[in-house]
Design a protein around this motif. Structure first.
Motif, PDB file in Angstrom:
ATOM      1  N   SER A   1     106.758 -40.407 -60.924  1.00 31.01           N
ATOM      2  CA  SER A   1     107.371 -39.452 -60.013  1.00 31.01           C
ATOM      3  C   SER A   1     108.384 -40.147 -59.118  1.00 31.01           C
ATOM      4  O   SER A   1     108.396 -41.365 -58.988  1.00 31.01           O
ATOM      5  CB  SER A   1     106.299 -38.786 -59.154  1.00 31.01           C
ATOM      6  N   LYS A   2     109.247 -39.344 -58.519  1.00 30.60           N
ATOM      7  CA  LYS A   2     110.312 -39.856 -57.673  1.00 30.60           C
ATOM      8  C   LYS A   2     110.355 -39.028 -56.386  1.00 30.60           C
ATOM      9  O   LYS A   2     110.358 -37.801 -56.440  1.00 30.60           O
ATOM     10  CB  LYS A   2     111.647 -39.726 -58.407  1.00 30.60           C
ATOM     11  N   VAL A   3     110.374 -39.726 -55.264  1.00 32.20           N
ATOM     12  CA  VAL A   3     110.490 -39.042 -53.983  1.00 32.20           C
ATOM     13  C   VAL A   3     111.815 -39.396 -53.343  1.00 32.20           C
ATOM     14  O   VAL A   3     112.206 -40.569 -53.317  1.00 32.20           O
ATOM     15  CB  VAL A   3     109.343 -39.460 -53.032  1.00 32.20           C
ATOM     16  N   GLU A   4     112.524 -38.401 -52.889  1.00 36.58           N
ATOM     17  CA  GLU A   4     113.662 -38.638 -52.007  1.00 36.58           C
ATOM     18  C   GLU A   4     113.631 -37.508 -50.973  1.00 36.58           C
ATOM     19  O   GLU A   4     112.863 -36.548 -51.126  1.00 36.58           O
ATOM     20  CB  GLU A   4     114.984 -38.654 -52.780  1.00 36.58           C
ATOM     21  N   PRO A   5     114.404 -37.617 -49.916  1.00 35.85           N
ATOM     22  CA  PRO A   5     114.307 -36.584 -48.887  1.00 35.85           C
ATOM     23  C   PRO A   5     114.473 -35.186 -49.478  1.00 35.85           C
ATOM     24  O   PRO A   5     115.455 -34.913 -50.179  1.00 35.85           O
ATOM     25  CB  PRO A   5     115.444 -36.944 -47.915  1.00 35.85           C
ATOM     26  N   ASN A   6     113.486 -34.348 -49.229  1.00 36.59           N
ATOM     27  CA  ASN A   6     113.500 -32.937 -49.617  1.00 36.59           C
ATOM     28  C   ASN A   6     113.477 -32.687 -51.125  1.00 36.59           C
ATOM     29  O   ASN A   6     113.857 -31.613 -51.584  1.00 36.59           O
ATOM     30  CB  ASN A   6     114.692 -32.218 -48.976  1.00 36.59           C
ATOM     31  N   LYS A   7     113.038 -33.692 -51.883  1.00 39.64           N
ATOM     32  CA  LYS A   7     112.918 -33.495 -53.331  1.00 39.64           C
ATOM     33  C   LYS A   7     111.855 -34.410 -53.932  1.00 39.64           C
ATOM     34  O   LYS A   7     111.821 -35.605 -53.652  1.00 39.64           O
ATOM     35  CB  LYS A   7     114.259 -33.792 -54.007  1.00 39.64           C
ATOM     36  N   ILE A   8     111.002 -33.840 -54.761  1.00 44.46           N
ATOM     37  CA  ILE A   8     109.985 -34.613 -55.477  1.00 44.46           C
ATOM     38  C   ILE A   8     110.074 -34.260 -56.943  1.00 44.46           C
ATOM     39  O   ILE A   8     109.964 -33.086 -57.311  1.00 44.46           O
ATOM     40  CB  ILE A   8     108.563 -34.274 -54.949  1.00 44.46           C
ATOM     41  N   LEU A   9     110.313 -35.266 -57.778  1.00 47.30           N
ATOM     42  CA  LEU A   9     110.333 -35.055 -59.228  1.00 47.30           C
ATOM     43  C   LEU A   9     109.056 -35.606 -59.843  1.00 47.30           C
ATOM     44  O   LEU A   9     108.644 -36.717 -59.525  1.00 47.30           O
ATOM     45  CB  LEU A   9     111.509 -35.796 -59.879  1.00 47.30           C
ATOM     46  N   VAL A  10     108.454 -34.836 -60.748  1.00 43.65           N
ATOM     47  CA  VAL A  10     107.308 -35.326 -61.516  1.00 43.65           C
ATOM     48  C   VAL A  10     107.712 -35.346 -62.983  1.00 43.65           C
ATOM     49  O   VAL A  10     107.980 -34.288 -63.560  1.00 43.65           O
ATOM     50  CB  VAL A  10     106.071 -34.428 -61.307  1.00 43.65           C
ATOM     51  N   HIS A  11     107.805 -36.556 -63.549  1.00 41.75           N
ATOM     52  CA  HIS A  11     108.298 -36.714 -64.916  1.00 41.75           C
ATOM     53  C   HIS A  11     109.566 -35.889 -65.132  1.00 41.75           C
ATOM     54  O   HIS A  11     109.731 -35.235 -66.171  1.00 41.75           O
ATOM     55  CB  HIS A  11     107.214 -36.351 -65.941  1.00 41.75           C
ATOM     56  N   GLY A  12     110.433 -35.876 -64.150  1.00 37.23           N
ATOM     57  CA  GLY A  12     111.733 -35.230 -64.280  1.00 37.23           C
ATOM     58  C   GLY A  12     111.788 -33.791 -63.786  1.00 37.23           C
ATOM     59  O   GLY A  12     112.872 -33.243 -63.615  1.00 37.23           O
ATOM     60  N   TYR A  13     110.636 -33.166 -63.561  1.00 39.01           N
ATOM     61  CA  TYR A  13     110.634 -31.778 -63.098  1.00 39.01           C
ATOM     62  C   TYR A  13     110.489 -31.697 -61.577  1.00 39.01           C
ATOM     63  O   TYR A  13     109.672 -32.407 -60.994  1.00 39.01           O
ATOM     64  CB  TYR A  13     109.489 -30.993 -63.744  1.00 39.01           C
TER      65      TYR A  13
END
Lengths: 262, 262, 262, 262
Positions: free
Chosen positions: B11-23
């Protein structure tokens, strides 16, 4: 009658039969979802259709936050040291403390006590929100469920509120939570957003959950991710993850001579 | 490029967005269920409709087993001692070892290795089952996933197999698991039933899961119940649960005189 | 006689009296040290003077290794998240796995089995050392207790061996451990030092300890340091320690569109 | 200067050298005991001779309490489920909560705040003791460190006070603790004894320890016993310890029909 040492109202096991709050587990499987059965375990009753949708949302909306969370970081260090999967997950769960998921419990307590006062004394949400913020400011306590170190406008809160509206759980506790948010600028000089923890707290309260189950939502929500991170660390990364000695800043005493024993 | 200390594909966290395996996590909420997102976290892809149903079943079929399990017992002792909810749940998760849920992992490994041999050497399930039971008997090892201390005819297994058929995951690994069950009487003198751990192992293998995720199913499955038991012990029972001194059988040395230091 | 559910040979509690392996606890206090009583708990007997010195050494020689160890790192992340002291220490203990302290257990098993073979077949330490290294090399297994990621010449090993000589525990298992060290260059191309885990393993074996208690030395040894690190993090550092999102390298799928449910 | 992510004042590791609060670890080994080095880790200085004796006493006086304690019970359940030794010990440590060892921390806080008031306002111990008991009675709070479910006359307290006298740590905090004990009859109708937790709290306070380290004494003290109980359960008892289904009293809902989904 003598009290039994082993006693529970949650479930009953006998040979070839398991009851959960009176329902045969096998009969529930395939008919009710994981979120439904979590609801049953915690409330003692099966959810309605709206409760079912809302419950699933509460258990997915803060599913994962990558290595930007103490629980996942604890999990990867433990997972790197040669232990079984469940040991690493266990360490992550243990990190879900007052500053990490604990805001769900604290905010739910605050909101439930607030709504009780509102109803007992016939107050407006704005009045109760003002009292809450004032008392926190006076006692120099952080208000739980507001502000976020990474997200300035938590998208999870927005989505949660939409579904709460659809399922009719956008009620008194949510209104109070939003009234507090609206007043944060007045008290702190800058607005503090209602974060996902605070929003889960408000919605679970409108669903009638005891605030003392607040951390339960966070724990169940994050456990699949802890499994994923432990698995990734154990099988797709190197063993023995630790800060390298060159990375560590030692702020203690300079080397000194060992004294003789007195 | 220098390797990063903090690195993950989950997963990827950035301000105001969280991606889980790209979603985008927020977009998934309300559309995909908890079981679906667990599938995503562990496999990297969203499930099909059949996979979704099967996944939910795997996560609910062994939901709860009352105080008749070491993990729940560990949880209630810890919960009684004045700790936060997550600490008690954490202790319960840590108890999901080789003899308690671990059979899912061990049985899935066995079945996946068996099916590999079956395919590589073009063997029948009966032949592979016979080899597996023979090698366990010769090395005096228990066969994981068979037999149960309480259930003589595990109703969870039957239900799981029904849903596996409906969702088309009643395939090679399940056939091998049943072939082993059919041969247990020959090897052990009495039939050993395929238990729910062994059956989860077979179905997750037919779904294509890595056996090393086996304990993950058990952990996620039991966590809501651990929360429920911790909550019950903390708020509806007395603190400090421990064996009373009169209940404890001391099998050690009789009292003896303390010697002077040599 | 029916077996008791609660049964132990270690200690007995009755009102106003506690026996540990037959000795009155209160009478031991002030006469025997913490290391002595740990010896008593694990062996069932009080130590001689030599055993007492050696035991204390085994429990202090690997006392602390700063943040350069997974257990301390797990402890500080958990401690930062708003939990009680013992929860953070518990997470650190759980990290003492096969790659972190576990070498004591593994190396002690290896040495005890090696000395058994040496005695049964009347072999030289060099011959047994050669067999051990050969079998590890052939099965591509790491030899436990040798080599260190940070220390090229572990000063703790040297000090431990000095005290082992003084207390007469520099015997068969230590000789075998040193014989293995001497042969590492032949097998691996470069010498691998006997590290502190391997050396503790050798000395505890010469003291007659069961190898299955190996991790016990490491756990007890490191616990005061885990307390110190948890205390430092909780009261002298900021809450919520986690990798910052900017520090994390995401190696997963690029953002993709969420499909409709099938 | 930018703050370092990894930072500690406790110890420093570099190749072939480990400093603990400025002292070379290898040089300490064999000269200072385990209790001394625990003192160093927690205070930053080596103990005097009196401090050394007292420290060892504090770490041994509540060494072991058999299965009559939640932490040991949690450990044996976890140990029975097929996990590594450290996992079972970790679960036991996690159980050292507010009702189990936590009284050391709570009582030390109470006594240290009491002595501060005594000194600031020039009060007698009896006056402060009276205030403390009164405020606890009024707020319906238990007074930590007094009374014991099993021991009516805790022999550990008596021994601890003897050694505190010999080592000159029988001072203000101990006097206040005893003044409270003397007044318990007046407040509660029957005398409540100063228990071992309360007495450790008083003595550690007279030694100058921060009350927030209170649980550290209990944790270190009990860890060798947790190792012993885990070892006994793992290797000398049967696997999978759990309450038998016949022993469990189910107090929940009677069996009921599963409703259709709404």
């Amino acid at each position: 009658m003598a009290e039994s040492f082993w006693r529970t109202a949650i479930s009953k096991v006998e040979p070839n039969k398991i009851l959960v709050h009176g329902y045969d587990l096998t009969g529930l499987v395939g008919k009710y979802t994981y979120a439904d059965l979590t609801y049953l375990l915690w409330r003692g009753e099966l959810p309605t259709s709206d409760e079912s949708s809302m419950m699933d949302t509460l258990l997915t909306v803060c599913l994962e936050h990558s290595l930007n969370s103490p629980s996942v970081d604890a999990t990867v260090f433990v997972a790197s040291s040669g232990v079984p999967l469940q040991t690493a997950v266990s360490a992550g769960v243990s990190a879900m403390g007052d500053w990490h998921g604990g805001a769900v419990e604290d905010a739910a307590k605050l909101l439930q006590e607030g709504i009780k006062r509102l109803r007992d004394k016939n107050l407006s949400p704005e009045k109760v929100a003002d009292e809450i913020l004032r008392s926190h400011q006076e006692s120099h306590k952080r208000i739980p469920g507001y502000g976020h170190p990474t997200h300035t406008n938590d998208p999870r809160t927005k989505r949660l509120l939409e579904i709460a509206k659809e399922t009719h759980f956008h009620s008194d506790h949510v209104h109070l939570a939003l009234a507090i948010e609206a007043l944060t600028k007045k008290f702190y000089g800058k607005p503090l957003i209602l974060n996902v923890d605070g929003c889960i707290a408000a919605v679970m309260s409108d669903m009638g959950f005891d605030w003392r189950l607040g951390k339960g939502f966070f724990i169940v929500s994050r456990t699949p991710g802890l499994v994923a991170h432990a698995y990734e660390q154990m099988y797709f990364d190197k063993p023995y993850k630790a800060a390298a000695w060159e990375q560590i800043t030692y702020t203690g005493r300079a080397e000194r001579k060992i004294p003789d024993r007195t």
